[in-house]
Design a protein around this motif. Structure first.
Motif, mmCIF file in Angstrom:
data_model
loop_
_atom_site.group_PDB
_atom_site.id
_atom_site.type_symbol
_atom_site.label_atom_id
_atom_site.label_comp_id
_atom_site.label_asym_id
_atom_site.label_seq_id
_atom_site.Cartn_x
_atom_site.Cartn_y
_atom_site.Cartn_z
ATOM 1 N N SER A 2 0.833 -1.197 0.000
ATOM 2 C CA SER A 2 0.000 0.000 0.000
ATOM 3 C C SER A 2 0.871 1.253 0.000
ATOM 4 O O SER A 2 2.065 1.195 0.251
ATOM 5 C CB SER A 2 -0.925 -0.007 1.220
ATOM 6 O OG SER A 2 -0.149 0.097 2.395
ATOM 7 N N ALA A 3 0.251 2.402 -0.266
ATOM 8 C CA ALA A 3 0.981 3.673 -0.309
ATOM 9 C C ALA A 3 1.646 3.959 1.034
ATOM 10 O O ALA A 3 2.729 4.502 1.090
ATOM 11 C CB ALA A 3 0.045 4.800 -0.705
ATOM 12 N N VAL A 4 0.982 3.583 2.132
ATOM 13 C CA VAL A 4 1.557 3.757 3.461
ATOM 14 C C VAL A 4 1.691 2.366 4.068
ATOM 15 O O VAL A 4 0.703 1.694 4.332
ATOM 16 C CB VAL A 4 0.648 4.635 4.356
ATOM 17 C CG1 VAL A 4 1.226 4.724 5.756
ATOM 18 C CG2 VAL A 4 0.481 6.012 3.750
ATOM 19 N N ALA A 5 2.928 1.952 4.262
ATOM 20 C CA ALA A 5 3.175 0.632 4.837
ATOM 21 C C ALA A 5 2.915 0.683 6.341
ATOM 22 O O ALA A 5 3.492 1.507 7.038
ATOM 23 C CB ALA A 5 4.604 0.201 4.557
ATOM 24 N N GLU A 6 2.051 -0.172 6.791
ATOM 25 C CA GLU A 6 1.737 -0.244 8.222
ATOM 26 C C GLU A 6 2.807 -1.064 8.924
ATOM 27 O O GLU A 6 3.222 -2.110 8.423
ATOM 28 C CB GLU A 6 0.366 -0.885 8.442
ATOM 29 C CG GLU A 6 -0.783 -0.043 7.957
ATOM 30 C CD GLU A 6 -0.909 1.287 8.677
ATOM 31 O OE1 GLU A 6 -0.630 1.347 9.888
ATOM 32 O OE2 GLU A 6 -1.271 2.268 8.015
ATOM 33 N N ILE A 7 3.228 -0.595 10.058
ATOM 34 C CA ILE A 7 4.214 -1.330 10.846
ATOM 35 C C ILE A 7 3.538 -2.596 11.373
ATOM 36 O O ILE A 7 2.509 -2.522 12.042
ATOM 37 C CB ILE A 7 4.753 -0.468 12.000
ATOM 38 C CG1 ILE A 7 5.551 0.703 11.423
ATOM 39 C CG2 ILE A 7 5.612 -1.304 12.947
ATOM 40 C CD1 ILE A 7 6.005 1.705 12.454
ATOM 41 N N GLN A 8 4.123 -3.733 11.040
ATOM 42 C CA GLN A 8 3.563 -5.003 11.459
ATOM 43 C C GLN A 8 4.331 -5.592 12.634
ATOM 44 O O GLN A 8 3.785 -6.337 13.432
ATOM 45 C CB GLN A 8 3.557 -5.986 10.292
ATOM 46 C CG GLN A 8 2.681 -5.533 9.155
ATOM 47 C CD GLN A 8 2.793 -6.429 7.936
ATOM 48 O OE1 GLN A 8 3.534 -7.394 7.914
ATOM 49 N NE2 GLN A 8 2.035 -6.081 6.911
ATOM 50 N N ASN A 9 5.611 -5.251 12.722
ATOM 51 C CA ASN A 9 6.453 -5.817 13.766
ATOM 52 C C ASN A 9 7.153 -4.669 14.488
ATOM 53 O O ASN A 9 8.178 -4.161 14.024
ATOM 54 C CB ASN A 9 7.458 -6.784 13.133
ATOM 55 C CG ASN A 9 8.303 -7.502 14.146
ATOM 56 O OD1 ASN A 9 8.584 -6.981 15.229
ATOM 57 N ND2 ASN A 9 8.730 -8.700 13.788
ATOM 58 N N GLU A 10 6.584 -4.269 15.603
ATOM 59 C CA GLU A 10 7.133 -3.126 16.338
ATOM 60 C C GLU A 10 8.556 -3.379 16.811
ATOM 61 O O GLU A 10 9.369 -2.463 16.855
ATOM 62 C CB GLU A 10 6.223 -2.773 17.514
ATOM 63 C CG GLU A 10 4.919 -2.162 17.070
ATOM 64 C CD GLU A 10 4.032 -1.743 18.227
ATOM 65 O OE1 GLU A 10 4.487 -1.776 19.388
ATOM 66 O OE2 GLU A 10 2.879 -1.374 17.954
ATOM 67 N N ARG A 11 8.852 -4.606 17.149
ATOM 68 C CA ARG A 11 10.206 -4.933 17.612
ATOM 69 C C ARG A 11 11.210 -4.734 16.480
ATOM 70 O O ARG A 11 12.277 -4.163 16.685
ATOM 71 C CB ARG A 11 10.246 -6.363 18.134
ATOM 72 C CG ARG A 11 11.578 -6.738 18.697
ATOM 73 C CD ARG A 11 11.588 -8.157 19.201
ATOM 74 N NE ARG A 11 12.848 -8.405 19.854
ATOM 75 C CZ ARG A 11 12.988 -9.028 20.984
ATOM 76 N NH1 ARG A 11 11.931 -9.497 21.603
ATOM 77 N NH2 ARG A 11 14.177 -9.218 21.499
ATOM 78 N N GLU A 12 10.867 -5.207 15.279
ATOM 79 C CA GLU A 12 11.763 -5.024 14.129
ATOM 80 C C GLU A 12 11.973 -3.534 13.850
ATOM 81 O O GLU A 12 13.089 -3.091 13.611
ATOM 82 C CB GLU A 12 11.201 -5.706 12.879
ATOM 83 C CG GLU A 12 12.089 -5.504 11.657
ATOM 84 C CD GLU A 12 11.495 -6.044 10.365
ATOM 85 O OE1 GLU A 12 12.002 -5.655 9.295
ATOM 86 O OE2 GLU A 12 10.533 -6.840 10.417
ATOM 87 N N TYR A 13 10.893 -2.766 13.934
ATOM 88 C CA TYR A 13 10.998 -1.323 13.691
ATOM 89 C C TYR A 13 11.877 -0.666 14.753
ATOM 90 O O TYR A 13 12.726 0.164 14.443
ATOM 91 C CB TYR A 13 9.609 -0.687 13.643
ATOM 92 C CG TYR A 13 9.634 0.761 13.201
ATOM 93 C CD1 TYR A 13 10.097 1.119 11.936
ATOM 94 C CD2 TYR A 13 9.188 1.770 14.046
ATOM 95 C CE1 TYR A 13 10.116 2.441 11.527
ATOM 96 C CE2 TYR A 13 9.196 3.097 13.644
ATOM 97 C CZ TYR A 13 9.664 3.425 12.385
ATOM 98 O OH TYR A 13 9.697 4.742 11.982
ATOM 99 N N ALA A 14 11.690 -1.053 15.996
ATOM 100 C CA ALA A 14 12.503 -0.511 17.091
ATOM 101 C C ALA A 14 13.982 -0.851 16.883
ATOM 102 O O ALA A 14 14.860 -0.010 17.126
ATOM 103 C CB ALA A 14 12.017 -1.048 18.425
#
Length: 140
Positions: A2-14
């Motif tokens: 999608s145009a805005v990718a939703e964070i699915q894995n907060e740990r990976e993002y952190a």
């Protein structure tokens, strides 16, 4: 994706954030570091949603820094006229036909006299450019 990718894995993002440590950029060194991190992410073929979000964040930070650091001031009508004269190998005497007299050319080029609307129209035709270049923020 999608145009805005939703964070699915907060740990990976952190973890990504901890690795890159993005923040408002204040120096060339910080800009270079963020740019390198962005380029590394952009080189990946299959980015995760978290990597997309970090790419978006880094892009905004870099654009903000570069817009503030490297933005060009708008050229004045006189600067534009001087540039056009230089680019075309012209001297003051070559513009007498536009301004009417050598003294008016001199006064305009020294900044003692503003461009009149009639001068702007003639300069626009002479250099084949939009009259807007010479208006310098004023309306026609």
């Amino acid at each position: 994706m999608s145009a805005v990718a939703e964070i699915q894995n907060e740990r990976e993002y952190a973890e990504l954030l901890a690795e890159v440590l993005p923040h408002v950029i204040h120096t060339e060194e910080e800009n270079a570091r963020c740019t390198a991190a962005l380029e590394k992410l952009l080189a990946k073929r299959n980015r995760t949603p978290e990597e997309y979000r970090l790419t978006e964040l880094l892009t905004l930070l870099i654009e903000d820094f570069e817009a503030k650091r490297y933005s060009l001031q708008p050229a004045s009508p006189l600067d534009i006229l001087r540039h056009l004269m230089e680019s075309n190998g012209l001297r003051q005497v070559d513009l007498i036909g536009v301004f009417g007299t050598a003294s008016i050319v001199s006064e305009v080029l020294s900044g003692k006299r503003a461009l009149a609307k009639s001068h702007i129209a003639k300069l626009s035709r002479r250099f084949n450019v939009s009259a807007q270049l010479f208006l310098g923020g004023r309306s026609a």
